[in-house]
Design a protein around this motif. Structure first.
Motif, PDB file in Angstrom:
ATOM      1  N   SER A 114       0.827  -1.225   0.000  1.00 37.70           N
ATOM      2  CA  SER A 114       0.000   0.000   0.000  1.00 37.70           C
ATOM      3  C   SER A 114       0.855   1.265   0.000  1.00 37.70           C
ATOM      4  N   ILE A 115       1.917   1.252  -0.771  1.00 31.22           N
ATOM      5  CA  ILE A 115       2.854   2.381  -0.735  1.00 31.22           C
ATOM      6  C   ILE A 115       2.213   3.719  -1.125  1.00 31.22           C
ATOM      7  N   PRO A 116       1.405   3.763  -2.212  1.00 34.07           N
ATOM      8  CA  PRO A 116       0.844   5.096  -2.574  1.00 34.07           C
ATOM      9  C   PRO A 116      -0.003   5.691  -1.455  1.00 34.07           C
ATOM     10  N   ASP A 117      -0.885   4.872  -0.858  1.00 36.72           N
ATOM     11  CA  ASP A 117      -1.770   5.407   0.182  1.00 36.72           C
ATOM     12  C   ASP A 117      -0.998   5.726   1.456  1.00 36.72           C
ATOM     13  N   ALA A 118      -0.016   4.877   1.779  1.00 34.38           N
ATOM     14  CA  ALA A 118       0.788   5.124   2.974  1.00 34.38           C
ATOM     15  C   ALA A 118       1.543   6.452   2.834  1.00 34.38           C
ATOM     16  N   ASN A 119       2.036   6.696   1.652  1.00 33.33           N
ATOM     17  CA  ASN A 119       2.754   7.938   1.358  1.00 33.33           C
ATOM     18  C   ASN A 119       1.832   9.151   1.532  1.00 33.33           C
ATOM     19  N   THR A 120       0.634   9.052   0.966  1.00 32.36           N
ATOM     20  CA  THR A 120      -0.318  10.161   1.081  1.00 32.36           C
ATOM     21  C   THR A 120      -0.680  10.399   2.546  1.00 32.36           C
ATOM     22  N   SER A 121      -0.839   9.283   3.274  1.00 28.93           N
ATOM     23  CA  SER A 121      -1.214   9.361   4.685  1.00 28.93           C
ATOM     24  C   SER A 121      -0.158  10.125   5.499  1.00 28.93           C
ATOM     25  N   VAL A 122       1.120   9.721   5.310  1.00 27.70           N
ATOM     26  CA  VAL A 122       2.197  10.386   6.061  1.00 27.70           C
ATOM     27  C   VAL A 122       2.260  11.873   5.700  1.00 27.70           C
ATOM     28  N   LYS A 123       2.133  12.149   4.399  1.00 26.97           N
ATOM     29  CA  LYS A 123       2.240  13.545   3.951  1.00 26.97           C
ATOM     30  C   LYS A 123       1.091  14.399   4.471  1.00 26.97           C
ATOM     31  N   SER A 124      -0.005  13.715   4.858  1.00 27.59           N
ATOM     32  CA  SER A 124      -1.120  14.505   5.395  1.00 27.59           C
ATOM     33  C   SER A 124      -1.050  14.571   6.927  1.00 27.59           C
ATOM     34  N   GLY A 125       0.116  14.160   7.468  1.00 25.78           N
ATOM     35  CA  GLY A 125       0.345  14.324   8.900  1.00 25.78           C
ATOM     36  C   GLY A 125      -0.058  13.126   9.748  1.00 25.78           C
ATOM     37  N   LYS A 126      -0.493  12.039   9.124  1.00 26.66           N
ATOM     38  CA  LYS A 126      -0.920  10.863   9.908  1.00 26.66           C
ATOM     39  C   LYS A 126       0.227   9.871  10.075  1.00 26.66           C
ATOM     40  N   TRP A 127       0.000   8.889  10.937  1.00 28.90           N
ATOM     41  CA  TRP A 127       1.004   7.835  11.203  1.00 28.90           C
ATOM     42  C   TRP A 127       0.247   6.509  11.391  1.00 28.90           C
ATOM     43  N   GLU A 128      -0.308   5.960  10.259  1.00 29.32           N
ATOM     44  CA  GLU A 128      -1.258   4.836  10.335  1.00 29.32           C
ATOM     45  C   GLU A 128      -0.574   3.491  10.082  1.00 29.32           C
ATOM     46  N   ARG A 129       0.215   3.022  11.054  1.00 32.17           N
ATOM     47  CA  ARG A 129       0.993   1.797  10.849  1.00 32.17           C
ATOM     48  C   ARG A 129       0.110   0.558  10.759  1.00 32.17           C
ATOM     49  N   LYS A 130      -0.940   0.521  11.476  1.00 30.70           N
ATOM     50  CA  LYS A 130      -1.825  -0.651  11.492  1.00 30.70           C
ATOM     51  C   LYS A 130      -2.592  -0.791  10.187  1.00 30.70           C
ATOM     52  N   LYS A 131      -3.042   0.369   9.648  1.00 30.04           N
ATOM     53  CA  LYS A 131      -3.854   0.374   8.417  1.00 30.04           C
ATOM     54  C   LYS A 131      -3.086  -0.203   7.222  1.00 30.04           C
ATOM     55  N   PHE A 132      -1.766  -0.020   7.245  1.00 31.89           N
ATOM     56  CA  PHE A 132      -1.002  -0.402   6.061  1.00 31.89           C
ATOM     57  C   PHE A 132      -0.149  -1.662   6.265  1.00 31.89           C
ATOM     58  N   VAL A 133      -0.676  -2.621   6.978  1.00 27.69           N
ATOM     59  CA  VAL A 133       0.026  -3.911   7.089  1.00 27.69           C
ATOM     60  C   VAL A 133      -0.112  -4.609   5.743  1.00 27.69           C
ATOM     61  N   GLY A 134       1.028  -5.029   5.176  1.00 23.52           N
ATOM     62  CA  GLY A 134       0.970  -5.582   3.814  1.00 23.52           C
ATOM     63  C   GLY A 134       1.101  -7.087   3.759  1.00 23.52           C
ATOM     64  N   THR A 135       1.405  -7.569   2.547  1.00 24.74           N
ATOM     65  CA  THR A 135       1.665  -9.002   2.351  1.00 24.74           C
ATOM     66  C   THR A 135       3.007  -9.137   1.654  1.00 24.74           C
ATOM     67  N   GLU A 136       3.662 -10.302   1.856  1.00 23.65           N
ATOM     68  CA  GLU A 136       4.950 -10.528   1.185  1.00 23.65           C
ATOM     69  C   GLU A 136       4.736 -11.239  -0.136  1.00 23.65           C
ATOM     70  N   VAL A 137       5.638 -10.998  -1.090  1.00 24.39           N
ATOM     71  CA  VAL A 137       5.536 -11.738  -2.354  1.00 24.39           C
ATOM     72  C   VAL A 137       6.343 -13.029  -2.286  1.00 24.39           C
ATOM     73  N   TYR A 138       7.283 -13.085  -1.332  1.00 19.51           N
ATOM     74  CA  TYR A 138       8.129 -14.268  -1.144  1.00 19.51           C
ATOM     75  C   TYR A 138       7.263 -15.526  -0.981  1.00 19.51           C
ATOM     76  N   LYS A 139       7.585 -16.545  -1.790  1.00 21.33           N
ATOM     77  CA  LYS A 139       6.881 -17.840  -1.772  1.00 21.33           C
ATOM     78  C   LYS A 139       5.436 -17.768  -2.288  1.00 21.33           C
ATOM     79  N   LYS A 140       5.031 -16.615  -2.774  1.00 20.22           N
ATOM     80  CA  LYS A 140       3.702 -16.517  -3.381  1.00 20.22           C
ATOM     81  C   LYS A 140       3.824 -16.951  -4.851  1.00 20.22           C
ATOM     82  N   THR A 141       2.671 -17.263  -5.435  1.00 21.15           N
ATOM     83  CA  THR A 141       2.673 -17.698  -6.841  1.00 21.15           C
ATOM     84  C   THR A 141       2.320 -16.534  -7.755  1.00 21.15           C
ATOM     85  N   LEU A 142       3.224 -16.302  -8.724  1.00 20.97           N
ATOM     86  CA  LEU A 142       2.962 -15.257  -9.718  1.00 20.97           C
ATOM     87  C   LEU A 142       2.553 -15.924 -11.034  1.00 20.97           C
ATOM     88  N   GLY A 143       1.423 -15.545 -11.543  1.00 20.05           N
ATOM     89  CA  GLY A 143       0.968 -16.077 -12.838  1.00 20.05           C
ATOM     90  C   GLY A 143       1.252 -15.050 -13.917  1.00 20.05           C
TER      91      GLY A 143
END
Ligand SMILES: NC(=O)C1=CN([C@@H]2O[C@H](COP(=O)(O)OP(=O)(O)OC[C@H]3O[C@@H](n4cnc5c(N)ncnc54)[C@H](O)[C@@H]3O)[C@@H](O)[C@H]2O)C=CC1
Ligand SMILES: O=C(O)C(=O)COP(=O)(O)O
Length: 526
Positions: A114-143
């Motif tokens: 969620s990099i774009p939204d996390a970036n906008t969030s920080v720039k608007s003065g927020k610090w929303e670490r919980k909202k932007f918990v992501g997922t890893e691509v490691y060991k995931k399947t890419l088609g």
């Protein structure tokens, strides 16, 4: 001086190359009707994805020789219309491969974290670490849908990040896919198993709406889709709906059915949909690569040289062309000659390749023969781009035969044209020094180089006939440069081939046909 119109933003490196040989006008953002209005004065057009080169533009482009697409996709060009008009369309097949592949990877990671939204969030003065918990691509399947140049590079990078790779590409072998580290599967399995799906296919009638509601329904609720290929491959409304309803986890799109995107349900989506404005090829490096690649090809074509990445001249690659050049000249000359002997409409052309000619790729030779054959009808309008299509539209059937055995010459070419006025054939070969020789006319053996003005007769082999033709031409002040007779049996039928210094004045042919023993006579200009 030639004129080139550059109608999309192109790197200066390309403009500099074009400026060496042409007047370059950079006019970006032209409305469609303005492009139609000004295109008649240009010899070349250089574009990216924004300019739409429609049938209307092409019809107005009376002088245009080449359309250069500084990028890969040519779906914004009506290539069949360009081909019919003899306009070469070139692209840069590899100049932006890395840029597009890296953008697809960037979008995949941006979506996962969620990099774009996390970036906008920080720039608007927020610090929303919980909202932007992501997922890893490691060991995931890419088609990967489409394992071409970009798809393969995406595969290499994804593999390095520890992803498992599936691929769907009906035109790639299992071995090639395995070499890249991908398991080839059918589309259905890819849709069902992949955690990430990335598209790297051209937009064609088969791929339009490939990702529709039905396809989306097969995917996992955790699946994320990346499209850095072309708009229209995904049904955007169905995609927005699928994300909204949680049928899939998200999407990152760089390309859209309509560009600029404008209003769209996709713009109302939150962090699970990321949109970029067709930036795949927009790196400094890629823009220099594609500009140079395409500008060089435009320059070459304007100088009468072949283009290295023409998308509408099958098989005519520069190395092939260079090797076949003398034979292409031979094929074109014989095609032109046989069409003049045939006189009327040609219904079929038999192209027989003998000796070393039979071992080469025959396509360019056949195209050259057709170009020669159609020259009388189309003059400068026929070229290597449109010769096949023009022949097809005239209903000319092309039959190709080959014989590897070497006979009198290392390689020879025999053309047989059947038409409304009968059947005629010519054979030609190249001598050691590359000089063309006509070695056979209508099955009569001869051996003459083609010249600008020629006279061919079919006559009875009898004393005095040659002298009569010579005197007749002399009485019209036509100088004979050389003369040869070919016959199969003594006092049977024979052909006479004369090279003339001047064109035959009007009325002489009729006089020749009156000479006793002359069965037929043809003037030929090569
Ligand atoms: N977003 C951007 O700015 C850019 C987008 N592109 C687009 O990316 C696409 C791919 O480019 P490249 O990898 O250079 O092309 P490529 O020609 O090397 O690869 C395309 C692959 O798609 C496969 N393919 C064709 N039809 C298919 C189908 N129906 N199903 C599955 N596979 C199919 C082909 O076999 C081929 O391997 C192009 O359409 C191009 O327009 C390219 C550069 C930049
Ligand atoms: O090369 C391609 O196919 C692209 O889509 C790049 O488009 P662009 O030249 O950046 O408008």
């Amino acid at each position: 001086m030639s004129k080139v119109l550059v109608s999309d933003p192109i790197d200066q490196a390309g403009i500099d190359i074009l400026s060496q040989v042409a007047q370059v006008d950079v006019k970006t953002g032209l409305p469609a009707e303005e492009l139609v209005r000004i295109i008649p004065e240009y010899d070349a057009l250089m574009i990216r994805s924004e300019t739409r080169v429609t049938q209307e533009v092409i019809a107005a482009a009376k002088q245009l020789k080449i359309i250069g697409r500084a990028g890969v996709g040519v779906d914004n060009v009506d290539v069949p219309a360009a081909t019919r008009q003899g306009i070469v369309v070139v692209n840069s097949p590899e100049g932006n491969t890395i840029a597009a592949a890296e953008h697809a990877i960037a979008l995949m990671l941006a979506l996962s974290r969620s990099i774009p939204d996390a970036n906008t969030s920080v720039k608007s003065g927020k610090w929303e670490r919980k909202k932007f918990v992501g997922t890893e691509v490691y060991k995931k399947t890419l088609g990967i849908v489409g394992l071409g140049k970009i798809g393969s590079h995406v595969a290499a990078v994804a593999k390095a990040m520890g992803m498992k790779l599936l691929a769907f590409d009906p035109f790639i072998s299992t071995e090639r896919a395995e070499h890249i580290g991908c398991r080839l599967v059918d589309l259905d399995m890819l849709f069902r198993e992949a955690d990430y799906i990335t598209l790297h296919i051209p937009k064609t009638p088969e791929t339009t709406n490939l990702i529709n509601a039905e396809a989306l329904a097969k995917m996992k609720p955790t699946t994320r889709i990346i499209n850095c290929a072309r708009g229209g491959i995904i049904d955007e409304a169905a995609l927005a709906e699928a994300v909204k309803e949680g049928k899939i986890a998200g999407a990152a799109l760089d390309v859209f059915a309509k560009e600029p995107l404008g209003e769209s349900p996709l713009c109302q989506m939150g962090k699970d949909v990321i949109l970029t404005p067709h930036l795949g090829a927009s790196t400094a490096e890629a823009q220099v690569n594609v500009a140079i690649d395409v500008a060089e090809q435009i320059r070459d074509v304007l100088l009468g040289l072949p283009a290295r990445s023409a998308v509408n001249i099958p098989g005519l690659y520069p190395d092939v062309l260079e090797k076949l050049k003398p034979y292409l000249r031979l094929a074109e000359t014989l095609g032109n000659l046989v069409s003049q002997l045939a006189g009327g409409r040609v219904e079929s052309l038999n192209v027989h390749l003998q000796g070393e000619l039979a071992t080469n790729d025959s396509k360019p030779i056949v195209i050259a023969a057709l170009k020669g054959l159609l020259y009388q009808a189309l003059r400068e309008r026929v070229n290597y781009v449109n010769a096949s299509i023009e022949a097809k539209e005239r209903g000319i059937r092309v039959i190709e035969t080959r014989d590897n055995a070497v006979r009198d010459y290392a390689g020879s070419l025999h053309l047989e044209a059947k038409g409304s006025l009968g059947e005629h054939s010519v054979t030609g070969a190249l001598l050691g020094d590359g000089e063309i020789h006509i070695t056979d006319i209508n099955d009569f053996p001869i051996n003459v180089p083609p010249t600008h003005h020629m006279l061919f007769t079919l006559h009875r082999d009898m004393p005095g006939i040659i002298g009569k033709i010579g005197s007749l031409l002399g009485s019209f002040n036509v100088n004979i440069a050389s003369m040869q007779v070919g016959r199969k049996i003594v006092r049977g039928d024979a052909v006479m081939v004369l090279s003339l210094d001047d064109p035959l004045p009007e009325g002489v042919l009729t006089e020749i046909l009156k000479v006793p023993g002359i069965r037929d006579a043809y003037t030929v200009t090569l």
